[in-house]
Every structure is written in C-alpha cells, then in structure tokens.
Design a protein around this motif. Structure first.
Motif, short mmCIF file in Angstrom:
data_model
loop_
_atom_site.label_atom_id
_atom_site.label_comp_id
_atom_site.label_asym_id
_atom_site.label_seq_id
_atom_site.Cartn_x
_atom_site.Cartn_y
_atom_site.Cartn_z
N ARG A 36 -4.00 36.67 -19.09
CA ARG A 36 -3.28 37.27 -20.23
C ARG A 36 -2.01 36.49 -20.55
NH1 ARG A 36 -4.40 42.23 -17.92
NH2 ARG A 36 -2.21 42.57 -17.41
N ALA A 37 -1.32 36.03 -19.51
CA ALA A 37 -0.10 35.24 -19.73
C ALA A 37 -0.43 33.92 -20.43
CB ALA A 37 0.61 34.98 -18.40
N ILE A 38 -1.50 33.27 -20.01
CA ILE A 38 -1.91 32.02 -20.65
C ILE A 38 -2.28 32.28 -22.11
CG2 ILE A 38 -3.62 30.15 -20.67
CD1 ILE A 38 -3.77 30.48 -17.59
N MET A 39 -3.04 33.33 -22.36
CA MET A 39 -3.44 33.65 -23.74
C MET A 39 -2.21 33.97 -24.59
SD MET A 39 -7.11 35.65 -23.51
CE MET A 39 -6.55 37.02 -22.52
N SER A 40 -1.26 34.69 -24.02
CA SER A 40 -0.05 35.05 -24.76
C SER A 40 0.79 33.82 -25.10
CB SER A 40 0.78 36.04 -23.93
OG SER A 40 1.99 36.33 -24.57
N LYS A 41 0.92 32.90 -24.15
CA LYS A 41 1.73 31.70 -24.37
C LYS A 41 1.07 30.70 -25.31
CE LYS A 41 4.18 31.93 -19.99
NZ LYS A 41 4.34 31.38 -18.64
N THR A 42 -0.27 30.66 -25.30
CA THR A 42 -0.97 29.62 -26.05
C THR A 42 -1.60 30.11 -27.35
OG1 THR A 42 -3.10 29.97 -24.94
CG2 THR A 42 -1.54 28.44 -23.89
N GLY A 43 -1.95 31.38 -27.42
CA GLY A 43 -2.66 31.90 -28.58
C GLY A 43 -4.16 31.66 -28.51
N SER A 44 -4.62 31.03 -27.45
CA SER A 44 -6.04 30.77 -27.25
C SER A 44 -6.69 31.98 -26.57
CB SER A 44 -6.21 29.53 -26.36
OG SER A 44 -7.56 29.20 -26.19
N SER A 45 -7.90 32.31 -26.99
CA SER A 45 -8.67 33.36 -26.34
C SER A 45 -9.45 32.73 -25.19
CB SER A 45 -9.64 33.99 -27.35
OG SER A 45 -10.52 34.87 -26.72
N ILE A 46 -9.44 33.37 -24.00
CA ILE A 46 -10.07 32.80 -22.81
C ILE A 46 -11.04 33.79 -22.21
CG2 ILE A 46 -9.65 31.87 -20.49
CD1 ILE A 46 -6.78 31.20 -21.47
N ASN A 47 -12.27 33.33 -21.94
CA ASN A 47 -13.29 34.15 -21.30
C ASN A 47 -14.00 33.34 -20.24
OD1 ASN A 47 -13.42 36.77 -22.85
ND2 ASN A 47 -13.54 35.28 -24.51
N PHE A 48 -14.22 33.96 -19.09
CA PHE A 48 -14.97 33.32 -18.00
C PHE A 48 -16.37 33.90 -17.94
CE2 PHE A 48 -10.55 32.94 -16.81
CZ PHE A 48 -10.48 31.65 -16.30
N SER A 49 -17.35 33.05 -17.61
CA SER A 49 -18.71 33.54 -17.43
C SER A 49 -18.74 34.53 -16.27
CB SER A 49 -19.68 32.38 -17.18
OG SER A 49 -19.33 31.69 -15.99
#
Length: 102
Positions: A36-49
């Motif tokens: 969530r911190a990475i998504m918040s800082k970057t604006g990129s959506s991240i999903n793991f298989s």
C-alpha cells in the motif's frame, strides 16, 4: 508482458515482473502495509499472483518466482519497480545465508 490502455484519457501500461516467491510476504507487508505504501507513493496499482495457483509460479535460475502485475503510467510503474527492487535487494539472503544489511 506489457500492454497499454487508456484510462480517463491517460495512457497507462500493465507490466508483469517476476519477484522471488519467498519474498512476496515481505513485499506485501503486514496487512498489506508495504505494498500500500508503494502504491501510495507511486500511483501504480500492484497485484501479486496467488500462491496457491501453480500456474502463476515461475521457475527461474534463482528459484521460484511469482508474477507481480503493475498498472500505471510508465513513470509510475518505473518508480514502483525501483522500490520493489530495493526491497528485494534489502531482504534477499546473501550467499552466506544471512540477510543483507543496508
């Protein structure tokens, strides 16, 4: 795998990267705090298989990897990849079997 699409008039891309399976829980963090911190800082959506889906596990020269999908602008995804790479380097066991300290 990369593909581009338009969302609200902004060109975005979807990019798959491979991350070490044994580090996925660290990358996600407790209750998702790291991702969530990475998504918040970057604006990129991240999903793991999902780990229970063997089709999403990939054998690499360095062991088993999992697919991590990033969705955002090229700049957002590049920043997210950089942050994920830094975490992998920080937590990947060294040749002696201990964590690298930074």
């Amino acid at each position: 795998n990369n593909f581009s699409y338009e969302e609200n008039g902004i060109m975005k891309i979807s990019t798959d990267i491979i991350v070490p399976d044994h580090l996925v829980n660290i990358l996600i963090g407790r209750k998702g705090e790291n991702v969530r911190a990475i998504m918040s800082k970057t604006g990129s959506s991240i999903n793991f298989s999902k780990e229970y889906n063997d089709d999403c596990k990939i054998n690499t020269n360095n062991g088993i990897g999992r697919i991590c999908n990033l969705k955002g602008t090229p700049a957002q995804n590049a920043m997210a990849m950089q942050m994920i790479s830094e975490m992998i380097i920080k937590y990947e066991p060294s040749k002696t079997g201990s964590r690298r300290e930074k």
